[in-house]
Enzyme design. Structure first.
Site, PDB file in Angstrom:
ATOM      1  N   GLY A  29      -0.079  10.738   3.803  1.00  0.00           N
ATOM      2  CA  GLY A  29      -1.423  10.748   3.241  1.00  0.00           C
ATOM      3  C   GLY A  29      -2.346   9.882   4.070  1.00  0.00           C
ATOM      4  O   GLY A  29      -1.897   8.976   4.783  1.00  0.00           O
ATOM      5  N   GLN A  59      -9.703   4.829   5.994  1.00  0.00           N
ATOM      6  CA  GLN A  59      -8.746   4.482   7.054  1.00  0.00           C
ATOM      7  C   GLN A  59      -9.177   4.991   8.422  1.00  0.00           C
ATOM      8  O   GLN A  59      -8.615   4.576   9.442  1.00  0.00           O
ATOM      9  CB  GLN A  59      -7.358   5.034   6.719  1.00  0.00           C
ATOM     10  CG  GLN A  59      -6.715   4.347   5.522  1.00  0.00           C
ATOM     11  CD  GLN A  59      -5.327   4.891   5.272  1.00  0.00           C
ATOM     12  OE1 GLN A  59      -5.178   5.929   4.650  1.00  0.00           O
ATOM     13  NE2 GLN A  59      -4.310   4.204   5.769  1.00  0.00           N
ATOM     14  N   CYS A  86       2.109   1.665   4.612  1.00  0.00           N
ATOM     15  CA  CYS A  86       0.717   2.086   4.769  1.00  0.00           C
ATOM     16  C   CYS A  86       0.379   2.125   6.258  1.00  0.00           C
ATOM     17  O   CYS A  86       0.703   1.188   6.978  1.00  0.00           O
ATOM     18  CB  CYS A  86      -0.205   1.096   4.057  1.00  0.00           C
ATOM     19  SG  CYS A  86      -1.949   1.489   4.245  1.00  0.00           S
ATOM     20  N   LEU A  87      -0.251   3.200   6.688  1.00  0.00           N
ATOM     21  CA  LEU A  87      -0.617   3.325   8.107  1.00  0.00           C
ATOM     22  C   LEU A  87      -1.582   2.224   8.537  1.00  0.00           C
ATOM     23  O   LEU A  87      -1.690   1.922   9.721  1.00  0.00           O
ATOM     24  CB  LEU A  87      -1.238   4.699   8.373  1.00  0.00           C
ATOM     25  CG  LEU A  87      -0.293   5.899   8.190  1.00  0.00           C
ATOM     26  CD1 LEU A  87      -1.078   7.196   8.249  1.00  0.00           C
ATOM     27  CD2 LEU A  87       0.794   5.886   9.257  1.00  0.00           C
ATOM     28  N   HIS A 141      -1.745   5.446  -4.217  1.00  0.00           N
ATOM     29  CA  HIS A 141      -1.916   4.701  -2.964  1.00  0.00           C
ATOM     30  C   HIS A 141      -3.240   5.083  -2.276  1.00  0.00           C
ATOM     31  O   HIS A 141      -4.010   4.223  -1.858  1.00  0.00           O
ATOM     32  CB  HIS A 141      -0.729   4.989  -2.037  1.00  0.00           C
ATOM     33  CG  HIS A 141      -0.784   4.266  -0.726  1.00  0.00           C
ATOM     34  ND1 HIS A 141       0.026   3.194  -0.435  1.00  0.00           N
ATOM     35  CD2 HIS A 141      -1.564   4.457   0.363  1.00  0.00           C
ATOM     36  CE1 HIS A 141      -0.273   2.754   0.783  1.00  0.00           C
ATOM     37  NE2 HIS A 141      -1.221   3.510   1.301  1.00  0.00           N
ATOM     38  N   GLU A 142      -3.503   6.388  -2.185  1.00  0.00           N
ATOM     39  CA  GLU A 142      -4.729   6.835  -1.501  1.00  0.00           C
ATOM     40  C   GLU A 142      -5.971   6.485  -2.319  1.00  0.00           C
ATOM     41  O   GLU A 142      -7.018   6.139  -1.756  1.00  0.00           O
ATOM     42  CB  GLU A 142      -4.666   8.337  -1.211  1.00  0.00           C
ATOM     43  CG  GLU A 142      -3.469   8.792  -0.373  1.00  0.00           C
ATOM     44  CD  GLU A 142      -3.262   8.002   0.911  1.00  0.00           C
ATOM     45  OE1 GLU A 142      -4.232   7.458   1.465  1.00  0.00           O
ATOM     46  OE2 GLU A 142      -2.107   7.908   1.369  1.00  0.00           O
ATOM     47  N   HIS A 152      -7.151   3.078  -1.540  1.00  0.00           N
ATOM     48  CA  HIS A 152      -7.944   2.974  -0.310  1.00  0.00           C
ATOM     49  C   HIS A 152      -9.425   3.271  -0.585  1.00  0.00           C
ATOM     50  O   HIS A 152     -10.307   2.679   0.036  1.00  0.00           O
ATOM     51  CB  HIS A 152      -7.437   3.953   0.753  1.00  0.00           C
ATOM     52  CG  HIS A 152      -6.238   3.461   1.509  1.00  0.00           C
ATOM     53  ND1 HIS A 152      -6.237   2.269   2.210  1.00  0.00           N
ATOM     54  CD2 HIS A 152      -5.006   3.982   1.681  1.00  0.00           C
ATOM     55  CE1 HIS A 152      -5.052   2.096   2.771  1.00  0.00           C
ATOM     56  NE2 HIS A 152      -4.286   3.119   2.464  1.00  0.00           N
TER      57      HIS A 152
HETATM   58 NI    NI Z   1      -2.326   3.367   3.040  1.00  0.00          NI
END
Ligand code: NI
Length: 183
Positions: free
Chosen positions: A46, A51, A90-91, A132-133, A136
């Site tokens: 995702g 991000q 998380c990226l 999670h998204e 963000h």
């Molecule tokens: Ni993340």
């Protein structure tokens, strides 16, 4: 499709609340396509617009369940039920992950890129990804879900990493970047 650089911890854009999307136009469709490419390149399951530095309430995901990539515009989560422990990465905080408890099931509503209303009952991994998204979009990171001890250890690691990184910062190799990992 072009890929974006993924913003990482320390970038203030990750701490801002994203704005509601009022118009779905070609520019937004292009943004979603490029975000999907960026997500696949990372690779991750995702990716939320902040991000890639865009303050809009949109995220893309692909749970690798043969349904392909999906886009959610102006998502809203309601009706959290139960508890589920899952190791989340998380990226934007590459190379680190933590076991975090969140509601096991949620209801998510929003819109797709055609303006159709989307309503999903999500469980386990899908519910976790949505939560999670959504975080963000509200400027919340995994670190905010840690108890003080784990948070301090994480901050120490991130500080050490920052000091060890020659400037300008170089991107971590692909193998060290991951998002939500499959169990
Ligand atoms: Ni993340």
């Amino acid at each position: 499709m072009a890929a974006y650089d993924i913003r990482v911890f320390g970038d203030p854009v990750l701490r801002q609340k994203a704005a509601e999307i009022t118009v779905v136009d070609g520019r937004l469709v292009k943004l979603a396509e490029d975000m999907v490419q960026t997500m696949y390149d990372a690779p991750g399951l995702g990716l939320a617009a902040p991000q890639v530095g865009v303050q809009q309430r949109l995220f893309v995901y692909d749970l690798q369940d043969d349904e392909g990539a999906k886009v959610l515009v102006n998502p809203v989560i309601s009706e959290g039920r139960g508890e589920w422990l899952y190791e989340e990465g998380c990226l934007s905080v590459p190379g680190l992950s933590w076991e975090i408890v969140r509601p096991k099931e949620i209801h998510l509503s929003g819109f797709d890129l055609d303006g159709n209303e989307v309503s999903v009952e999500a469980d386990e991994l899908m519910a976790r990804l949505f939560q999670h998204e959504m975080d963000h979009l509200d400027g919340v990171l995994l670190l905010d879900h840690l108890d003080e001890e784990r948070r301090k250890a994480a901050m120490r690691t991130l500080r050490e990493r920052l000091m060890a990184t020659p400037k300008p910062a170089v991107a971590a190799p692909a193998a060290n970047r991951f998002g939500l990992t499959l169990p």
